[in-house]
Design a protein around this motif. Structure first.
Motif, PDB file in Angstrom:
ATOM      1  N   PHE A   9      31.461  48.668  47.682  1.00  0.00           N
ATOM      2  CA  PHE A   9      32.404  48.851  48.783  1.00  0.00           C
ATOM      3  C   PHE A   9      33.845  48.952  48.295  1.00  0.00           C
ATOM      4  O   PHE A   9      34.598  49.825  48.739  1.00  0.00           O
ATOM      5  CB  PHE A   9      32.285  47.688  49.776  1.00  0.00           C
ATOM      6  N   GLN A  10      34.237  48.053  47.365  1.00  0.00           N
ATOM      7  CA  GLN A  10      35.623  48.035  46.901  1.00  0.00           C
ATOM      8  C   GLN A  10      36.016  49.372  46.270  1.00  0.00           C
ATOM      9  O   GLN A  10      37.116  49.882  46.490  1.00  0.00           O
ATOM     10  CB  GLN A  10      35.847  46.905  45.880  1.00  0.00           C
ATOM     11  N   LYS A  11      35.090  49.942  45.490  1.00  0.00           N
ATOM     12  CA  LYS A  11      35.385  51.211  44.814  1.00  0.00           C
ATOM     13  C   LYS A  11      35.452  52.359  45.820  1.00  0.00           C
ATOM     14  O   LYS A  11      36.337  53.212  45.750  1.00  0.00           O
ATOM     15  CB  LYS A  11      34.326  51.493  43.747  1.00  0.00           C
ATOM     16  N   SER A  12      34.504  52.381  46.735  1.00  0.00           N
ATOM     17  CA  SER A  12      34.495  53.425  47.754  1.00  0.00           C
ATOM     18  C   SER A  12      35.750  53.350  48.620  1.00  0.00           C
ATOM     19  O   SER A  12      36.395  54.370  48.898  1.00  0.00           O
ATOM     20  CB  SER A  12      33.243  53.290  48.633  1.00  0.00           C
ATOM     21  N   PHE A  13      36.101  52.142  49.048  1.00  0.00           N
ATOM     22  CA  PHE A  13      37.280  51.951  49.891  1.00  0.00           C
ATOM     23  C   PHE A  13      38.554  52.303  49.131  1.00  0.00           C
ATOM     24  O   PHE A  13      39.503  52.853  49.705  1.00  0.00           O
ATOM     25  CB  PHE A  13      37.344  50.503  50.385  1.00  0.00           C
ATOM     26  N   GLY A  14      38.571  52.005  47.826  1.00  0.00           N
ATOM     27  CA  GLY A  14      39.736  52.345  47.002  1.00  0.00           C
ATOM     28  C   GLY A  14      39.981  53.845  46.949  1.00  0.00           C
ATOM     29  O   GLY A  14      41.132  54.301  46.995  1.00  0.00           O
ATOM     30  N   THR A  15      38.898  54.632  46.878  1.00  0.00           N
ATOM     31  CA  THR A  15      39.055  56.094  46.859  1.00  0.00           C
ATOM     32  C   THR A  15      39.580  56.604  48.200  1.00  0.00           C
ATOM     33  O   THR A  15      40.327  57.585  48.243  1.00  0.00           O
ATOM     34  CB  THR A  15      37.715  56.794  46.536  1.00  0.00           C
ATOM     35  N   ILE A  16      39.187  55.941  49.288  1.00  0.00           N
ATOM     36  CA  ILE A  16      39.659  56.338  50.618  1.00  0.00           C
ATOM     37  C   ILE A  16      41.156  56.059  50.751  1.00  0.00           C
ATOM     38  O   ILE A  16      41.900  56.858  51.333  1.00  0.00           O
ATOM     39  CB  ILE A  16      38.853  55.619  51.725  1.00  0.00           C
ATOM     40  N   ILE A  17      41.598  54.926  50.192  1.00  0.00           N
ATOM     41  CA  ILE A  17      43.031  54.605  50.199  1.00  0.00           C
ATOM     42  C   ILE A  17      43.803  55.669  49.418  1.00  0.00           C
ATOM     43  O   ILE A  17      44.849  56.152  49.861  1.00  0.00           O
ATOM     44  CB  ILE A  17      43.285  53.205  49.597  1.00  0.00           C
ATOM     45  N   ALA A  18      43.253  56.042  48.247  1.00  0.00           N
ATOM     46  CA  ALA A  18      43.898  57.089  47.438  1.00  0.00           C
ATOM     47  C   ALA A  18      43.984  58.389  48.221  1.00  0.00           C
ATOM     48  O   ALA A  18      45.010  59.087  48.190  1.00  0.00           O
ATOM     49  CB  ALA A  18      43.119  57.300  46.140  1.00  0.00           C
ATOM     50  N   GLU A  19      42.917  58.723  48.941  1.00  0.00           N
ATOM     51  CA  GLU A  19      42.901  59.916  49.794  1.00  0.00           C
ATOM     52  C   GLU A  19      44.026  59.869  50.824  1.00  0.00           C
ATOM     53  O   GLU A  19      44.725  60.855  51.047  1.00  0.00           O
ATOM     54  CB  GLU A  19      41.570  60.008  50.545  1.00  0.00           C
TER      55      GLU A  19
END
Length: 321
Positions: A117-127
């Motif tokens: 989850f942390q990695k997936s959510f981190g990519t969304i923040i970057a987006e």
């Protein structure tokens, strides 16, 4: 004010504001204007609305492909089908509870693609950071194209340029002071802010470490060109707006984009914001309101339809996992 009440207000206040704005918009139109708006919506050319929806869907598909480029360096490459369904489920959730969609989108990949989850959510923040930068770029281009109109508006309102420069300078200096404070922070709230800011920066800078950075840029441009294109083609659905120039489309697009972030999916505010901008370009209130309502309603129906469909299909599509 306790945390429970604050959370309730966060979830309900934007929706209530949107409902209020719909009521406010209705109250501030005469029966004749309402009839004109209804006729404009009823007689619109829905071929162009369909084209707009198609362009909107392609923008979401581009986002799904772009998302994999952020996940790939982390060792994950989900199926595009799961990406697009997770994106639509997230958009649907955002219509009800602001910002809940990002969490649901990340958790969908955690459930069906085993991405932490942390990695997936981190990519969304970057987006999100990249998208904010792109929006600001569109705002800058729009401002350059609207120089004469902005100058005339300031002159009509007797707005002092010197005051604007002073305010802008104060904001810039304040921002720099704030960055210096959080940079030196070692504990407390400022440390949390510091970590959050630097995580965002890390997410953005990670894009430059990608092997396929140019492909990422291509998908990003596709997303935003398609966003503007789906707004552009809607103008052909109403005779009065068909001849709108590109600067008018960009200005109303920017107004709509900010409206989308102010209330749940732009409910209530989106048509008002778009209509107010179109008035500047000589479009009647009825046609401006009709333009805004057609654009908002079409995109919202698409999100609701594909979001609900994705919510149902995600577990079925991944039943063997």
């Amino acid at each position: 004010m306790n945390k429970k009440l604050i959370n309730i207000l966060k979830k309900t206040l934007p929706l209530l504001i949107g409902v209020f704005l719909i009521w406010y918009s209705y109250q501030n139109t005469t029966p004749q204007e309402r009839t004109s708006i209804f006729n404009a919506v009823q007689n619109a050319n829905y071929f162009w609305v369909f084209i707009s929806l198609l362009l909107g869907f392609l923008s979401h598909l581009s986002r799904a492909f772009r998302w994999n480029l952020l996940l790939e360096p982390l060792g994950y490459q989900p199926k595009i089908t799961n990406n697009i369904m997770a994106i639509f489920v997230g958009y649907l959730a955002n219509l009800g509870v602001p910002r809940s969609g990002e969490v649901l989108r990340a958790s969908s990949l955690t459930t069906y693609e085993k991405v932490p989850f942390q990695k997936s959510f981190g990519t969304i923040i970057a987006e999100r950071v990249i998208d904010v930068i792109m929006l600001l770029l569109v705002v800058l281009i729009t401002a350059i194209l609207q120089t004469e109109i902005i100058a005339n508006y300031f002159a009509e309102k007797n707005i002092n340029y010197l005051k604007l420069i002073v305010i802008a300078s104060v904001l810039i200096v304040g921002g720099l002071v704030f960055l210096l404070l959080i940079k030196k922070a070692k504990s407390g709230f400022l440390l949390k802010v510091k970590n959050f800011v630097f995580e965002l920066l890390e997410g953005v800078l990670s894009i430059f470490k990608m092997k396929k950075k140019w492909l990422f840029l291509f998908y990003t441009l596709c997303i935003w060109i398609l966003y503007i294109a789906m707004f552009w083609v809607i103008k052909f659905s109403i005779p009065e707006t068909a001849s709108l120039p590109v600067n008018a489309i960009l200005a109303s697009f920017v107004a709509g984009a900010f409206a989308m972030s102010a209330t749940n999916g732009g409910i209530g505010l989106y048509p008002i914001a778009v209509s107010k901008i179109l008035l500047i370009y000589g479009i009647s209130k009825a046609s401006g309101d009709a333009f805004g309502w057609i654009m908002w309603t079409a995109q919202t129906i698409m999100v609701v339809f594909f979001g609900a469909l994705s919510f149902l299909l995600l577990p079925i599509y991944n039943r063997n996992k």
